[in-house]
Structures are given as structure tokens and as C-alpha cells.
Design a protein around this motif. Structure first.
Motif, PDB file in Angstrom:
ATOM      1  N   UNK A   1      37.676  38.452  43.989  1.00 24.63           N
ATOM      2  CA  UNK A   1      37.420  39.894  43.988  1.00 24.63           C
ATOM      3  C   UNK A   1      38.717  40.678  44.182  1.00 24.63           C
ATOM      4  N   UNK A   2      39.600  40.195  45.029  1.00 29.08           N
ATOM      5  CA  UNK A   2      40.885  40.864  45.235  1.00 29.08           C
ATOM      6  C   UNK A   2      41.730  40.798  43.967  1.00 29.08           C
ATOM      7  N   UNK A   3      41.684  39.672  43.272  1.00 27.84           N
ATOM      8  CA  UNK A   3      42.434  39.546  42.028  1.00 27.84           C
ATOM      9  C   UNK A   3      41.860  40.468  40.961  1.00 27.84           C
ATOM     10  N   UNK A   4      40.541  40.578  40.907  1.00 27.72           N
ATOM     11  CA  UNK A   4      39.875  41.473  39.962  1.00 27.72           C
ATOM     12  C   UNK A   4      40.254  42.924  40.246  1.00 27.72           C
ATOM     13  N   UNK A   5      40.255  43.301  41.524  1.00 23.99           N
ATOM     14  CA  UNK A   5      40.603  44.672  41.897  1.00 23.99           C
ATOM     15  C   UNK A   5      42.003  45.027  41.423  1.00 23.99           C
ATOM     16  N   UNK A   6      42.943  44.103  41.592  1.00 26.10           N
ATOM     17  CA  UNK A   6      44.322  44.345  41.166  1.00 26.10           C
ATOM     18  C   UNK A   6      44.433  44.398  39.646  1.00 26.10           C
ATOM     19  N   UNK A   7      43.705  43.510  38.965  1.00 31.27           N
ATOM     20  CA  UNK A   7      43.809  43.419  37.500  1.00 31.27           C
ATOM     21  C   UNK A   7      43.238  44.647  36.805  1.00 31.27           C
ATOM     22  N   UNK A   8      42.128  45.170  37.327  1.00 36.02           N
ATOM     23  CA  UNK A   8      41.435  46.265  36.655  1.00 36.02           C
ATOM     24  C   UNK A   8      41.665  47.622  37.313  1.00 36.02           C
ATOM     25  N   UNK A   9      42.417  47.641  38.410  1.00 37.61           N
ATOM     26  CA  UNK A   9      42.763  48.911  39.039  1.00 37.61           C
ATOM     27  C   UNK A   9      41.575  49.668  39.573  1.00 37.61           C
ATOM     28  N   UNK A  10      40.693  48.970  40.294  1.00 35.53           N
ATOM     29  CA  UNK A  10      39.485  49.621  40.793  1.00 35.53           C
ATOM     30  C   UNK A  10      39.025  48.936  42.066  1.00 35.53           C
ATOM     31  N   UNK A  11      38.004  49.516  42.680  1.00 33.33           N
ATOM     32  CA  UNK A  11      37.364  48.907  43.839  1.00 33.33           C
ATOM     33  C   UNK A  11      36.041  48.306  43.374  1.00 33.33           C
ATOM     34  N   UNK A  12      35.967  46.982  43.195  1.00 37.43           N
ATOM     35  CA  UNK A  12      34.755  46.389  42.622  1.00 37.43           C
ATOM     36  C   UNK A  12      33.606  46.303  43.612  1.00 37.43           C
ATOM     37  N   UNK A  13      32.414  46.178  43.077  1.00 35.79           N
ATOM     38  CA  UNK A  13      31.219  45.874  43.854  1.00 35.79           C
ATOM     39  C   UNK A  13      30.978  44.377  43.759  1.00 35.79           C
ATOM     40  N   UNK A  14      30.756  43.733  44.908  1.00 37.57           N
ATOM     41  CA  UNK A  14      30.641  42.268  44.941  1.00 37.57           C
ATOM     42  C   UNK A  14      29.265  41.860  45.439  1.00 37.57           C
ATOM     43  N   UNK A  15      28.624  40.980  44.694  1.00 37.83           N
ATOM     44  CA  UNK A  15      27.351  40.378  45.079  1.00 37.83           C
ATOM     45  C   UNK A  15      27.601  38.908  45.386  1.00 37.83           C
ATOM     46  N   UNK A  16      27.374  38.504  46.633  1.00 37.82           N
ATOM     47  CA  UNK A  16      27.546  37.101  46.993  1.00 37.82           C
ATOM     48  C   UNK A  16      28.312  36.943  48.290  1.00 37.82           C
ATOM     49  N   UNK A  17      28.434  35.701  48.744  1.00 38.57           N
ATOM     50  CA  UNK A  17      29.131  35.382  49.986  1.00 38.57           C
ATOM     51  C   UNK A  17      30.632  35.272  49.730  1.00 38.57           C
TER      52      UNK A  17
ATOM     53  N   UNK B   1      18.011  44.738  39.100  1.00 35.24           N
ATOM     54  CA  UNK B   1      17.083  43.611  39.049  1.00 35.24           C
ATOM     55  C   UNK B   1      17.698  42.387  38.373  1.00 35.24           C
ATOM     56  N   UNK B   2      18.571  42.608  37.407  1.00 35.99           N
ATOM     57  CA  UNK B   2      19.293  41.471  36.817  1.00 35.99           C
ATOM     58  C   UNK B   2      20.181  40.807  37.867  1.00 35.99           C
ATOM     59  N   UNK B   3      20.855  41.624  38.666  1.00 34.82           N
ATOM     60  CA  UNK B   3      21.720  41.081  39.705  1.00 34.82           C
ATOM     61  C   UNK B   3      20.911  40.380  40.784  1.00 34.82           C
ATOM     62  N   UNK B   4      19.752  40.913  41.090  1.00 37.15           N
ATOM     63  CA  UNK B   4      18.880  40.284  42.074  1.00 37.15           C
ATOM     64  C   UNK B   4      18.458  38.897  41.599  1.00 37.15           C
ATOM     65  N   UNK B   5      18.102  38.797  40.322  1.00 37.15           N
ATOM     66  CA  UNK B   5      17.724  37.497  39.758  1.00 37.15           C
ATOM     67  C   UNK B   5      18.892  36.530  39.799  1.00 37.15           C
ATOM     68  N   UNK B   6      20.071  37.013  39.445  1.00 39.74           N
ATOM     69  CA  UNK B   6      21.251  36.143  39.465  1.00 39.74           C
ATOM     70  C   UNK B   6      21.548  35.662  40.878  1.00 39.74           C
ATOM     71  N   UNK B   7      21.479  36.580  41.843  1.00 37.46           N
ATOM     72  CA  UNK B   7      21.750  36.204  43.224  1.00 37.46           C
ATOM     73  C   UNK B   7      20.784  35.148  43.731  1.00 37.46           C
ATOM     74  N   UNK B   8      19.516  35.303  43.399  1.00 36.57           N
ATOM     75  CA  UNK B   8      18.511  34.320  43.820  1.00 36.57           C
ATOM     76  C   UNK B   8      18.736  32.971  43.149  1.00 36.57           C
ATOM     77  N   UNK B   9      19.394  32.990  41.989  1.00 39.33           N
ATOM     78  CA  UNK B   9      19.693  31.750  41.276  1.00 39.33           C
ATOM     79  C   UNK B   9      21.058  31.178  41.669  1.00 39.33           C
TER      80      UNK B   9
END
Length: 261
Positions: free
Chosen positions: A149-165, A203-211
Motif C-alpha cells: 500500500x505504501x508503494x502504491x501510494x508513492x507510485x500513484x501520488x494518492x492516499x489509497x483505501x486498503x481492504x485487508x490485514x 459489495x464486490x469488495x465485501x465478497x472479495x474480502x470474504x474470499x
């Protein structure tokens, strides 16, 4: 070089037949016979971007997103009296700026998938949708979700939203620019540990998280802003004498408390 020749140069790299049937790649507004004086590249052909292109001396604006998918019913100077697409077409015609887009035909191109991998400094393993579909599969090499997530934030110049541990270790990661949509289910079926995308429904993210699939969302615009550079590089390689400018669009949103971009 005229506008038609510029369009063909881009389509040679990003073939129109690779685009979705509903898409509108290529020249949407302008005279194909006009001589190209200079080119501006951007993500979105907004009225503001068109004015900035003209002010910089460019009579062609090449973007990732097309000015419209469904032709605007009205074209007026202001979006409030027609639509953003209608105002963009009006402004382009008024200022003599031709509009060319490379959209879904660029999204699934090898160059676009390689670009996403290079931004994250990860090795690309293939495509999410084989043999010629969307999304890049990357090897995260055991880094944690927090590290990615930190690498993504630097690459895309934004504050990402993260789903997961945050401490979860990752193997295979899928990068899908723009909207994730049904590609999330493809990622789950392919055993992907985490998806990186511009946006996705709750709801797509919820399904992914449960999987057991983590997700990092950067915003639709942030995920595709790098394509302006790819378009500029493509033109530069095919027409090295062309004057090219990449418009700095910034983000159209910001995380609360961080200030506007």
C-alpha cells in the motif's frame, strides 16, 4: 503530419479492434486534414484541459478517456446547459482543438500492463484475463499488504483505501486500472492475493474480502493518469519532431484532512 496521420500512428500501437464494442477510440472531434502544430496529452478531455491545450499552442488533445461514449444531445459553452461532454465538444470546435482518445484499446495493451508493473517496481507474471484481456498479474514477492500500500501510494501520488490485514504477506497481485467491476471475480478465481484498482463497489469488495482477497483502491483518475505519459511516448517515438506537452491534471478528489491535490 496531419491529424489523421497522428490518429493512425496511435492506432498502430493501440489497435481499434482491441477496444470494446461500446467504446469510441480514435478521432472524435476535429478536421482529419488539419496539420498538427503541437499535441497535448491528458487523462480527460475536459473543457478546462482543452483550453489549456490551446493556450499552450496545441491543436490536438490526445487523451485516455474519450470525450463521450453516447453523443451529447446538446453542445453549449457550459456544462450546466448541456453536459460536460457537450461543453467539451463545443470548446474543442470553438478553439480548433482536435480530440483523439485511446481508451479500452490502450487498457489491454502490453505497454499499459508493463507500465503498471514498472510503476510498482514489481515483476509482471502475465495477464489477469488471458490471452489478451485486462489486468496485469504481478509478483509481490512476499511483501506485506501495508508495504504494498505504501508503494502504491508513492507510485500513484494518492492516499489509497486498503481492504485487508496490513500484516498479510502477498504473493500474486492483480493491477486493474479504472473500475474493477467483474475482474474482481476473475482475480478470486485465479487465486490472486490482492487487487489494485481505481475503484470498486462496496459489495464486490465485501465478497472479495470474504474470499480472502485484499484490495487497494487509488481512485479511477490516479490509476490512469500515467497513461498520458504513455500516449506522449508513443507519439514521440513515431513523430519525434512533434512538440508534445503532458498536462498536469492533479487528482479530482482528496482524502479528508490531507488537503486538495
Amino acid at each position: 503530419m496531419n491529424v489523421s496521420e497522428l490518429e493512425q500512428l496511435l492506432l498502430a500501437r493501440f489497435p481499434a479492434e482491441d477496444a470494446e464494442s461500446w467504446d469510441r477510440p480514435g478521432l472524435l472531434v476535429g478536421n482529419p486534414r488539419d496539420e498538427v502544430l503541437a499535441v497535448a496529452c491528458a487523462l480527460d478531455p475536459t473543457p478546462q484541459a482543452i483550453r489549456r491545450a490551446a493556450a499552450a499552442g496545441a491543436n490536438v488533445l490526445v487523451t485516455h478517456h474519450p470525450a463521450f461514449l453516447d453523443a451529447p444531445a446538446r453542445m453549449t459553452p457550459e456544462a450546466t446547459t448541456s453536459s460536460q461532454a457537450g461543453a467539451a465538444v463545443f470548446e474543442a470546435a470553438r478553439l480548433g482543438v482536435s480530440l483523439i482518445a485511446m481508451h479500452t484499446n490502450l487498457d489491454r495493451n502490453e505497454a499499459a500492463l508493463d507500465l503498471q508493473a514498472s510503476l510498482l517496481y514489481l515483476v509482471r507474471m502475465g495477464r489477469l484475463v488471458e490471452p489478451d484481456g485486462y489486468g496485469a498479474l504481478l509478483d509481490a514477492g512476499g511483501m506485506t499488504l501495508d508495504e504494498l500500500a505504501k508503494r502504491v501510494a508513492a507510485a500513484y501520488g494518492c492516499t489509497p483505501t486498503v481492504w485487508g490485514e496490513d500484516s498479510r504477506k502477498l504473493g500474486v497481485v492483480a493491477v486493474c486500472s479504472g473500475s474493477l467491476g467483474s475482474l474482481g471475480e476473475v482475480a478470486r478465481m485465479r487465486g490472486v492475493d490482492c487487487v489494485i484498482a481505481g475503484e470498486a463497489g462496496y459489495h464486490r469488495l465485501l465478497e472479495l474480502g470474504c474470499a480472502g482477497v485484499a484490495a487497494i483502491l487509488v481512485g479511477h483518475d490516479a490509476s490512469e493518469r500515467p497513461y498520458a505519459g504513455l500516449l506522449a511516448d508513443t507519439i514521440r517515438a513515431g513523430a519525434p519532431d512533434t512538440r508534445i506537452q503532458i498536462l498536469d491534471e492533479g487528482l479530482r478528489w482528496h482524502a479528508f484532512g490531507t488537503g486538495s491535490e
